[in-house]
Design a protein around this motif. Structure first.
Motif, PDB file in Angstrom:
ATOM      1  N   VAL A 284       0.853  -1.190   0.000  1.00  0.00           N
ATOM      2  CA  VAL A 284       0.000   0.000   0.000  1.00  0.00           C
ATOM      3  C   VAL A 284       0.886   1.236   0.000  1.00  0.00           C
ATOM      4  O   VAL A 284       1.755   1.383   0.864  1.00  0.00           O
ATOM      5  N   ALA A 285       0.674   2.108  -0.968  1.00  0.00           N
ATOM      6  CA  ALA A 285       1.431   3.358  -1.029  1.00  0.00           C
ATOM      7  C   ALA A 285       0.825   4.381  -0.080  1.00  0.00           C
ATOM      8  O   ALA A 285      -0.345   4.279   0.312  1.00  0.00           O
ATOM      9  N   GLY A 286       1.597   5.369   0.286  1.00  0.00           N
ATOM     10  CA  GLY A 286       1.120   6.408   1.186  1.00  0.00           C
ATOM     11  C   GLY A 286      -0.104   7.113   0.629  1.00  0.00           C
ATOM     12  O   GLY A 286      -0.123   7.486  -0.540  1.00  0.00           O
ATOM     13  N   GLY A 287      -1.122   7.263   1.464  1.00  0.00           N
ATOM     14  CA  GLY A 287      -2.331   7.968   1.055  1.00  0.00           C
ATOM     15  C   GLY A 287      -3.372   7.102   0.370  1.00  0.00           C
ATOM     16  O   GLY A 287      -4.490   7.562   0.126  1.00  0.00           O
ATOM     17  N   GLU A 288      -3.030   5.875   0.016  1.00  0.00           N
ATOM     18  CA  GLU A 288      -4.004   4.982  -0.605  1.00  0.00           C
ATOM     19  C   GLU A 288      -4.939   4.387   0.445  1.00  0.00           C
ATOM     20  O   GLU A 288      -4.537   4.130   1.579  1.00  0.00           O
ATOM     21  N   ALA A 289      -6.194   4.163   0.061  1.00  0.00           N
ATOM     22  CA  ALA A 289      -7.105   3.372   0.872  1.00  0.00           C
ATOM     23  C   ALA A 289      -6.911   1.904   0.495  1.00  0.00           C
ATOM     24  O   ALA A 289      -6.456   1.589  -0.597  1.00  0.00           O
ATOM     25  N   LEU A 290      -7.275   0.994   1.407  1.00  0.00           N
ATOM     26  CA  LEU A 290      -7.054  -0.433   1.165  1.00  0.00           C
ATOM     27  C   LEU A 290      -8.351  -1.212   1.276  1.00  0.00           C
ATOM     28  O   LEU A 290      -9.041  -1.160   2.302  1.00  0.00           O
ATOM     29  N   LEU A 291      -8.675  -1.941   0.207  1.00  0.00           N
ATOM     30  CA  LEU A 291      -9.762  -2.909   0.228  1.00  0.00           C
ATOM     31  C   LEU A 291      -9.116  -4.273   0.433  1.00  0.00           C
ATOM     32  O   LEU A 291      -8.475  -4.815  -0.468  1.00  0.00           O
ATOM     33  N   ALA A 292      -9.270  -4.797   1.633  1.00  0.00           N
ATOM     34  CA  ALA A 292      -8.565  -6.012   2.033  1.00  0.00           C
ATOM     35  C   ALA A 292      -9.458  -7.240   1.875  1.00  0.00           C
ATOM     36  O   ALA A 292     -10.680  -7.136   1.735  1.00  0.00           O
ATOM     37  N   PHE A 293      -8.800  -8.420   1.909  1.00  0.00           N
ATOM     38  CA  PHE A 293      -9.528  -9.695   1.870  1.00  0.00           C
ATOM     39  C   PHE A 293      -8.742 -10.720   2.656  1.00  0.00           C
ATOM     40  O   PHE A 293      -7.538 -10.897   2.454  1.00  0.00           O
ATOM     41  N   GLY A 294      -9.436 -11.404   3.579  1.00  0.00           N
ATOM     42  CA  GLY A 294      -8.792 -12.451   4.353  1.00  0.00           C
ATOM     43  C   GLY A 294      -7.998 -11.925   5.527  1.00  0.00           C
ATOM     44  O   GLY A 294      -8.154 -10.779   5.952  1.00  0.00           O
ATOM     45  N   GLY A 295      -7.093 -12.777   6.038  1.00  0.00           N
ATOM     46  CA  GLY A 295      -6.396 -12.464   7.279  1.00  0.00           C
ATOM     47  C   GLY A 295      -4.998 -11.898   7.113  1.00  0.00           C
ATOM     48  O   GLY A 295      -4.411 -11.413   8.076  1.00  0.00           O
ATOM     49  N   ARG A 296      -4.420 -11.965   5.900  1.00  0.00           N
ATOM     50  CA  ARG A 296      -3.068 -11.468   5.676  1.00  0.00           C
ATOM     51  C   ARG A 296      -3.117 -10.127   4.943  1.00  0.00           C
ATOM     52  O   ARG A 296      -3.836  -9.976   3.965  1.00  0.00           O
ATOM     53  N   ARG A 297      -2.351  -9.148   5.414  1.00  0.00           N
ATOM     54  CA  ARG A 297      -2.420  -7.792   4.867  1.00  0.00           C
ATOM     55  C   ARG A 297      -1.269  -7.508   3.904  1.00  0.00           C
ATOM     56  O   ARG A 297      -0.161  -8.026   4.038  1.00  0.00           O
ATOM     57  N   ALA A 298      -1.565  -6.637   2.957  1.00  0.00           N
ATOM     58  CA  ALA A 298      -0.538  -6.121   2.054  1.00  0.00           C
ATOM     59  C   ALA A 298       0.494  -5.324   2.847  1.00  0.00           C
ATOM     60  O   ALA A 298       0.179  -4.711   3.872  1.00  0.00           O
ATOM     61  N   GLU A 299       1.726  -5.327   2.348  1.00  0.00           N
ATOM     62  CA  GLU A 299       2.798  -4.585   3.003  1.00  0.00           C
ATOM     63  C   GLU A 299       2.444  -3.103   3.072  1.00  0.00           C
ATOM     64  O   GLU A 299       1.945  -2.529   2.110  1.00  0.00           O
ATOM     65  N   GLY A 300       2.683  -2.512   4.234  1.00  0.00           N
ATOM     66  CA  GLY A 300       2.412  -1.096   4.423  1.00  0.00           C
ATOM     67  C   GLY A 300       0.964  -0.767   4.717  1.00  0.00           C
ATOM     68  O   GLY A 300       0.569   0.408   4.677  1.00  0.00           O
ATOM     69  N   TRP A 301       0.168  -1.765   5.065  1.00  0.00           N
ATOM     70  CA  TRP A 301      -1.264  -1.531   5.294  1.00  0.00           C
ATOM     71  C   TRP A 301      -1.513  -0.571   6.444  1.00  0.00           C
ATOM     72  O   TRP A 301      -2.544   0.113   6.472  1.00  0.00           O
ATOM     73  N   GLN A 302      -0.574  -0.516   7.384  1.00  0.00           N
ATOM     74  CA  GLN A 302      -0.776   0.359   8.545  1.00  0.00           C
ATOM     75  C   GLN A 302      -0.877   1.825   8.145  1.00  0.00           C
ATOM     76  O   GLN A 302      -1.479   2.638   8.851  1.00  0.00           O
ATOM     77  N   GLY A 303      -0.307   2.188   6.978  1.00  0.00           N
ATOM     78  CA  GLY A 303      -0.338   3.573   6.542  1.00  0.00           C
ATOM     79  C   GLY A 303      -1.501   3.906   5.624  1.00  0.00           C
ATOM     80  O   GLY A 303      -1.562   5.027   5.085  1.00  0.00           O
ATOM     81  N   ALA A 304      -2.428   2.966   5.439  1.00  0.00           N
ATOM     82  CA  ALA A 304      -3.557   3.209   4.540  1.00  0.00           C
ATOM     83  C   ALA A 304      -4.429   4.347   5.059  1.00  0.00           C
ATOM     84  O   ALA A 304      -4.646   4.481   6.271  1.00  0.00           O
TER      85      ALA A 304
END
Length: 321
Positions: free
Chosen positions: A238-258
């Protein structure tokens, strides 16, 4: 602004508007639909006007029962078997039109075929009371995210229509699956609320994918179901400033900054993900992020329909309807 009435209070008001050639937003098991009498050209034209929908994009006609459907279209044996197995429900059949069926030409966009579905609940009861089929695409501005709640309909189209019937959140959350029998073949024109595997089990044949040529049914335009923000698929980070549409239990790298995060299904349940898809896209679009990153979603079962909607949401907007 549109009046919002609960299903238990809305029937007579909805009937009066439809009889007068107006449109009504109604709940179905798939998404909310913007309905008009399919035999009334003024009402059908108001659908296109309210949505800003191009006239070459056909509409689905909704029926109360198979008898009504057979007065409108000619059924082959396989289509009849599919109707008996999946109606009422989220399956649309594309069939040859029966001569003199009374359907206004705007519904079919000049095609010799017509897309038919039998909805559950309020929509089915409304059609039975009206005694005529309803043309009813999704109740949203053309090309944008489909509405799964009455509030979402009102926020988008409330200034353009007079009534929204509130049936709560729609249980399926995706538009119907659209199929067409072509000789010995069965073609999937749009994946949706009935999984391809379930259709194949009843049909006894494998589904072919995509239209043979041109637009044969609703929901086939390259860009569709799109939020205002850009959509980036199969995101591993996840790039800075992007919103994240997630699925399941494992997160994309950098999700904390979504900028915002919604999970379609923490347990990885595709049916739950389908139900949540449009509402979560709307919520992320309203976060102010310019891009929505989407984690990978499996293609099996309803995942095919979810990915279809996401591909169209991510398509270049110069192809939008």
């Amino acid at each position: 602004m549109a009046e919002i009435l609960a299903v238990g209070e809305a029937m007579e008001r909805a009937l009066a508007l439809l009889e007068g050639g107006d449109v009504v937003a109604i709940p179905t098991e798939t998404v909310y639909g913007l309905a008009a009498d399919a035999t009334n050209g003024i009402g059908v034209a108001r659908i296109f006007e309210a949505k800003g929908r191009p006239r070459f994009n056909p509409l689905i006609a909704h029926v109360a029962d198979i008898a009504m459907a057979e007065r409108i279209a000619v059924f082959d044996p396989l289509s009849k078997r599919l109707a008996e197995a999946f109606w009422p429900g989220p399956l649309t059949l594309v069939l040859p039109q029966r001569s003199g069926n009374g359907i206004h030409p705007l519904v079919t966009a000049g095609l010799e075929t017509i897309a038919l579905r039998m909805p559950r609940g309020f929509g089915g009861e409304l059609i039975a009371r009206l005694g005529r089929p309803l043309a009813a695409p999704s109740a949203n501005s053309s090309g944008r995210i489909s509405a799964t709640t009455a509030e979402a309909v009102a926020a988008d189209l409330g200034a353009k229509i007079r009534l929204v019937v509130d049936g709560g959140a729609t249980p399926v959350g995706l538009e119907s699956t659209i199929v067409k029998v072509e000789g010995e073949d069965l073609r999937l024109l749009r994946p949706g609320g009935v999984a391809a595997e379930d259709i194949e089990a009843v049909a006894g044949v494998k589904l072919l994918r995509g239209a043979a040529a041109g637009i044969e049914a609703p929901g086939m335009l390259a860009s569709h179901y799109a939020p205002g923000a850009a959509v980036r698929l199969n995101a591993g980070q996840v790039a800075g400033g992007e919103a994240l549409l997630a699925f399941g239990g494992r997160r994309a790298e950098g999700w904390q900054g979504a900028a915002a995060l919604r999970n379609l299904s923490e347990s990885g349940d595709l049916r739950e993900a389908a139900t949540n898809l449009f509402a979560h896209l709307q919520a992320l679009d309203q976060s102010g992020a310019t891009t929505i990153a989407v984690e990978p979603i499996p293609f099996d079962g309803l995942g095919e329909a979810i990915n279809d909607r996401l591909f169209r949401a991510a398509a270049p907007r110069d192809k939008a309807d």
